[in-house]
Scaffold this motif. Structure first.
Motif, mmCIF file in Angstrom:
data_model
loop_
_atom_site.group_PDB
_atom_site.id
_atom_site.type_symbol
_atom_site.label_atom_id
_atom_site.label_comp_id
_atom_site.label_asym_id
_atom_site.label_seq_id
_atom_site.Cartn_x
_atom_site.Cartn_y
_atom_site.Cartn_z
ATOM 1 N N ALA A 8 0.816 -1.216 0.000
ATOM 2 C CA ALA A 8 0.000 0.000 0.000
ATOM 3 C C ALA A 8 0.848 1.263 0.000
ATOM 4 O O ALA A 8 0.530 2.239 -0.690
ATOM 5 C CB ALA A 8 -0.944 -0.003 1.198
ATOM 6 N N ALA A 9 1.927 1.276 0.773
ATOM 7 C CA ALA A 9 2.742 2.486 0.841
ATOM 8 C C ALA A 9 3.320 2.826 -0.526
ATOM 9 O O ALA A 9 3.308 3.987 -0.958
ATOM 10 C CB ALA A 9 3.857 2.307 1.867
ATOM 11 N N ALA A 10 3.819 1.822 -1.236
ATOM 12 C CA ALA A 10 4.363 2.062 -2.573
ATOM 13 C C ALA A 10 3.269 2.508 -3.530
ATOM 14 O O ALA A 10 3.491 3.374 -4.388
ATOM 15 C CB ALA A 10 5.043 0.799 -3.092
ATOM 16 N N LEU A 11 2.092 1.934 -3.396
ATOM 17 C CA LEU A 11 0.980 2.290 -4.275
ATOM 18 C C LEU A 11 0.486 3.710 -4.043
ATOM 19 O O LEU A 11 0.014 4.369 -4.974
ATOM 20 C CB LEU A 11 -0.184 1.320 -4.066
ATOM 21 C CG LEU A 11 -0.249 0.095 -4.972
ATOM 22 C CD1 LEU A 11 -1.302 -0.873 -4.460
ATOM 23 C CD2 LEU A 11 -0.549 0.500 -6.402
ATOM 24 N N LEU A 12 0.602 4.176 -2.809
ATOM 25 C CA LEU A 12 0.037 5.480 -2.473
ATOM 26 C C LEU A 12 1.065 6.607 -2.500
ATOM 27 O O LEU A 12 0.752 7.721 -2.926
ATOM 28 C CB LEU A 12 -0.625 5.413 -1.091
ATOM 29 C CG LEU A 12 -1.842 4.488 -1.025
ATOM 30 C CD1 LEU A 12 -2.284 4.292 0.419
ATOM 31 C CD2 LEU A 12 -2.983 5.022 -1.867
ATOM 32 N N THR A 13 2.287 6.331 -2.067
ATOM 33 C CA THR A 13 3.295 7.397 -2.030
ATOM 34 C C THR A 13 4.278 7.318 -3.188
ATOM 35 O O THR A 13 4.993 8.285 -3.440
ATOM 36 C CB THR A 13 4.083 7.362 -0.710
ATOM 37 O OG1 THR A 13 4.803 6.119 -0.615
ATOM 38 C CG2 THR A 13 3.146 7.473 0.486
ATOM 39 N N PRO A 39 0.545 -3.943 10.428
ATOM 40 C CA PRO A 39 1.918 -3.453 10.532
ATOM 41 C C PRO A 39 2.911 -3.970 9.495
ATOM 42 O O PRO A 39 3.885 -3.286 9.203
ATOM 43 C CB PRO A 39 2.345 -3.921 11.934
ATOM 44 C CG PRO A 39 1.504 -5.132 12.190
ATOM 45 C CD PRO A 39 0.196 -4.877 11.511
ATOM 46 N N VAL A 40 2.706 -5.160 8.966
ATOM 47 C CA VAL A 40 3.750 -5.786 8.158
ATOM 48 C C VAL A 40 3.499 -5.561 6.670
ATOM 49 O O VAL A 40 2.507 -6.038 6.119
ATOM 50 C CB VAL A 40 3.851 -7.296 8.438
ATOM 51 C CG1 VAL A 40 4.953 -7.919 7.596
ATOM 52 C CG2 VAL A 40 4.113 -7.530 9.921
ATOM 53 N N ALA A 98 -1.228 -2.614 4.686
ATOM 54 C CA ALA A 98 -0.108 -2.904 5.584
ATOM 55 C C ALA A 98 1.002 -1.897 5.380
ATOM 56 O O ALA A 98 1.310 -1.508 4.254
ATOM 57 C CB ALA A 98 0.408 -4.319 5.330
ATOM 58 N N GLY A 99 1.597 -1.462 6.481
ATOM 59 C CA GLY A 99 2.715 -0.540 6.384
ATOM 60 C C GLY A 99 2.614 0.595 7.377
ATOM 61 O O GLY A 99 1.673 0.684 8.171
ATOM 62 N N ALA A 100 3.603 1.473 7.339
ATOM 63 C CA ALA A 100 3.627 2.678 8.168
ATOM 64 C C ALA A 100 3.264 3.864 7.293
ATOM 65 O O ALA A 100 3.874 4.073 6.237
ATOM 66 C CB ALA A 100 5.007 2.863 8.791
#
Length: 211
Positions: A65-70, A144-145, A123-125
């Motif tokens: 998700a973090a890579a997809l969003l940021t 978290p993971v 998942a992610g920070a």
């Protein structure tokens, strides 16, 4: 209000025997019952019935998700003619003039795209305030993971077992996070991917329905 979601097959707990003609009864944000459609319609005669093609499974977790969003820009529909509909990454992203307003819109659209792929958890920070706010408003659970890798809207990409892609199994008394895919079984779902999603239910709310 009680809602009964029914499909050709129910996989409440991946790795266990599925239920042909299965159904899930949802009461508010909670799973009230799981089992064969006939039994549940008899037990809950006043429940609103939603019938779907294919298979009901627990909601999926998007581990990138973090890579997809940021790390990707999700174009506004008004930009599709110029930029296309797919997320922009790498040089195409670097070529865009990005500001907080544009990023905030991209976050919202990216989360909407995840819901259309049966995602009910990410998942992610997520340290950015605009991003964490968008996730909180979406209702998606945060785990978290995370998993490193290239951004991909399909949480099933590269997965060999459904159990590895779900946020948590469907259990009576648990949160009503589920997805429905227009495929006959788990093997077909893994082969065809989450683009076959026809409905996503998040904490009991129908947040995506393919038309």
């Amino acid at each position: 209000m009680l809602t009964l979601h029914a499909a050709d097959l129910l996989i409440a707990v991946p790795g266990t025997a599925p239920v042909p003609g299965g159904a899930v009864v949802v009461d508010g944000d909670t799973v009230a019952a799981l089992g064969p459609y006939e039994e549940l319609t008899a037990a809950y005669p006043r429940a609103r019935v939603r019938r779907w093609p294919g298979v009901i499974v627990p909601g999926l977790v998007q581990r990138r998700a973090a890579a997809l969003l940021t790390g990707a820009y999700h174009p506004d529909p008004r930009e599709h003619a110029e930029l296309g509909e797919r997320p922009l990454t790498g040089d195409r992203l670097a070529a865009l003039a990005m500001d907080d307003t544009r990023w905030s819109g991209s976050f919202r659209r990216g989360l909407q795209q995840m819901l259309r792929h049966g995602t009910t958890a990410v998942a992610g920070a997520f340290d950015s305030l605009p991003l964490s706010t968008a996730i909180a408003r979406s209702g998606l659970r945060v785990l978290p993971v995370a998993t490193p890798g290239e951004p991909d809207l399909d949480p099933l990409r590269g997965v060999t077992a459904l159990a590895d892609a779900v946020a948590s199994p469907l259990t009576v008394g648990g949160r009503a996070d589920l997805a429905v895919f227009d495929v006959p079984d788990e093997a077909a779902l893994l082969e065809r991917g989450a683009g076959t999603c026809v409905a996503t239910v998040l904490a009991g709310r129908l947040v995506h329905r393919r038309r």
